[in-house]
Scaffold this motif. Structure first.
Motif, mmCIF file in Angstrom:
data_model
loop_
_atom_site.group_PDB
_atom_site.id
_atom_site.type_symbol
_atom_site.label_atom_id
_atom_site.label_comp_id
_atom_site.label_asym_id
_atom_site.label_seq_id
_atom_site.Cartn_x
_atom_site.Cartn_y
_atom_site.Cartn_z
ATOM 1 N N ASN A 69 94.271 10.480 100.103
ATOM 2 C CA ASN A 69 93.041 9.741 100.388
ATOM 3 C C ASN A 69 92.763 9.643 101.883
ATOM 4 O O ASN A 69 91.657 9.289 102.283
ATOM 5 C CB ASN A 69 93.102 8.343 99.772
ATOM 6 N N ILE A 70 93.750 9.990 102.717
ATOM 7 C CA ILE A 70 93.554 9.994 104.168
ATOM 8 C C ILE A 70 92.566 11.093 104.573
ATOM 9 O O ILE A 70 91.950 11.021 105.626
ATOM 10 C CB ILE A 70 94.912 10.170 104.899
ATOM 11 N N ILE A 71 92.399 12.094 103.710
ATOM 12 C CA ILE A 71 91.456 13.185 103.959
ATOM 13 C C ILE A 71 90.103 12.781 103.381
ATOM 14 O O ILE A 71 90.005 12.479 102.189
ATOM 15 C CB ILE A 71 91.933 14.496 103.291
ATOM 16 N N LEU A 78 93.580 14.388 89.604
ATOM 17 C CA LEU A 78 94.795 13.873 88.951
ATOM 18 C C LEU A 78 94.431 13.039 87.720
ATOM 19 O O LEU A 78 95.081 13.134 86.685
ATOM 20 C CB LEU A 78 95.610 13.018 89.919
ATOM 21 N N ASN A 79 93.390 12.215 87.837
ATOM 22 C CA ASN A 79 92.995 11.332 86.733
ATOM 23 C C ASN A 79 92.329 12.094 85.592
ATOM 24 O O ASN A 79 92.627 11.855 84.429
ATOM 25 C CB ASN A 79 92.059 10.236 87.237
ATOM 26 N N THR A 80 91.406 13.021 85.935
ATOM 27 C CA THR A 80 90.656 13.730 84.888
ATOM 28 C C THR A 80 91.399 14.943 84.343
ATOM 29 O O THR A 80 91.094 15.407 83.254
ATOM 30 C CB THR A 80 89.290 14.201 85.422
ATOM 31 N N LYS A 81 92.333 15.482 85.154
ATOM 32 C CA LYS A 81 93.080 16.694 84.793
ATOM 33 C C LYS A 81 92.167 17.905 84.630
ATOM 34 O O LYS A 81 92.483 18.858 83.924
ATOM 35 C CB LYS A 81 93.913 16.475 83.530
ATOM 36 N N ILE A 82 90.999 17.857 85.294
ATOM 37 C CA ILE A 82 90.020 18.942 85.204
ATOM 38 C C ILE A 82 89.852 19.555 86.590
ATOM 39 O O ILE A 82 89.631 18.843 87.575
ATOM 40 C CB ILE A 82 88.664 18.419 84.688
ATOM 41 N N GLY A 88 100.697 17.466 89.572
ATOM 42 C CA GLY A 88 100.044 17.431 90.871
ATOM 43 C C GLY A 88 98.786 18.267 90.886
ATOM 44 O O GLY A 88 98.309 18.734 89.855
ATOM 45 N N VAL A 89 98.261 18.451 92.098
ATOM 46 C CA VAL A 89 97.031 19.224 92.295
ATOM 47 C C VAL A 89 97.239 20.110 93.518
ATOM 48 O O VAL A 89 97.833 19.693 94.509
ATOM 49 C CB VAL A 89 95.817 18.297 92.530
ATOM 50 N N VAL A 90 96.724 21.329 93.435
ATOM 51 C CA VAL A 90 96.709 22.234 94.578
ATOM 52 C C VAL A 90 95.255 22.458 94.946
ATOM 53 O O VAL A 90 94.423 22.768 94.085
ATOM 54 C CB VAL A 90 97.386 23.585 94.252
ATOM 55 N N ASN A 131 99.621 11.504 94.207
ATOM 56 C CA ASN A 131 98.630 11.837 95.220
ATOM 57 C C ASN A 131 99.236 11.877 96.627
ATOM 58 O O ASN A 131 98.542 11.696 97.615
ATOM 59 C CB ASN A 131 97.433 10.887 95.164
ATOM 60 N N THR A 132 100.531 12.116 96.709
ATOM 61 C CA THR A 132 101.212 12.248 97.995
ATOM 62 C C THR A 132 101.245 13.715 98.383
ATOM 63 O O THR A 132 101.630 14.573 97.576
ATOM 64 C CB THR A 132 102.653 11.696 97.902
#
Length: 184
Positions: free
Chosen positions: A85-87, A96-100, A129-131, A57-58
């Motif tokens: 999480n700063i946003i 990231l956790n659910t991958k959905i 990661g996530v975009v 989550n970086t």
């Protein structure tokens, strides 16, 4: 002894070379530099804000449009290397956790509402990661209103076309039945 040592070094060099090529997906360093430059040009040319996070989550990537939106929302836009999480309401950790993927989700950043898509990406079937791509909802509503105006204009043109066609059919019927007057 030296010859055996040289042969072992050559074999190890060949194995290392093969492993490095696999890691680099068969690309040469110059090709990788070209791909990165092209990716950066594409990201900066988009009208949507883009943020990418790694599996921890970086934040690893943020384009200029995202920085502009964050500036308007009074959110720090020097985010590379910081936790997402700063946003406010980023939900990147949730994806990231659910991958959905989460599509067309409203997110509030201070006083600005944005429409966000969050898509996980994978490497070797493991989440990498996530975009997130997002746009100020005012822009989305403006585009929707423009589309409504175009639709109304097309509807008006269709009505005029129908009325004009009716008149032409009447004139055609009068001509076919010799029901016309010639004025001098």
């Amino acid at each position: 002894m030296i010859i055996i040592f040289i042969i072992i070094i050559l074999i190890l060099a060949k194995i290392l070379n093969k492993n490095i090529k696999n890691i680099l997906l068969g690309y040469e360093p110059k090709q990788i530099a070209s791909l990165v430059a092209r990716q950066n040009a594409i990201l900066q040319s988009l009208n949507d804000g883009i943020i990418a996070v790694d599996d921890k989550n970086t934040i690893t990537l943020i384009n200029d449009k995202a920085k502009d939106i964050f500036k308007l929302a009074l959110v720090d836009n020097d985010l590379i290397g910081k936790n997402a999480n700063i946003i406010p309401h980023s939900n990147m950790q949730k994806v990231l956790n659910t991958k959905i993927a989460e599509l067309n989700q409203e997110q509030i950043l201070n006083e600005i509402t944005i429409l966000t898509n969050r898509i996980p990406y994978f490497i070797d079937n493991n989440i990498a990661g996530v975009v997130a791509s997002f746009k100020d909802i005012k822009e989305v509503k403006k585009l929707a209103n423009e589309l409504i105006d175009v639709k109304k204009y097309a509807e008006a043109l269709r009505a005029n076309h129908h009325e004009f066609s009716n008149k032409l059919h009447i004139i055609n019927a009068l001509l076919e039945n010799n029901l016309y007057l010639i004025h001098n």
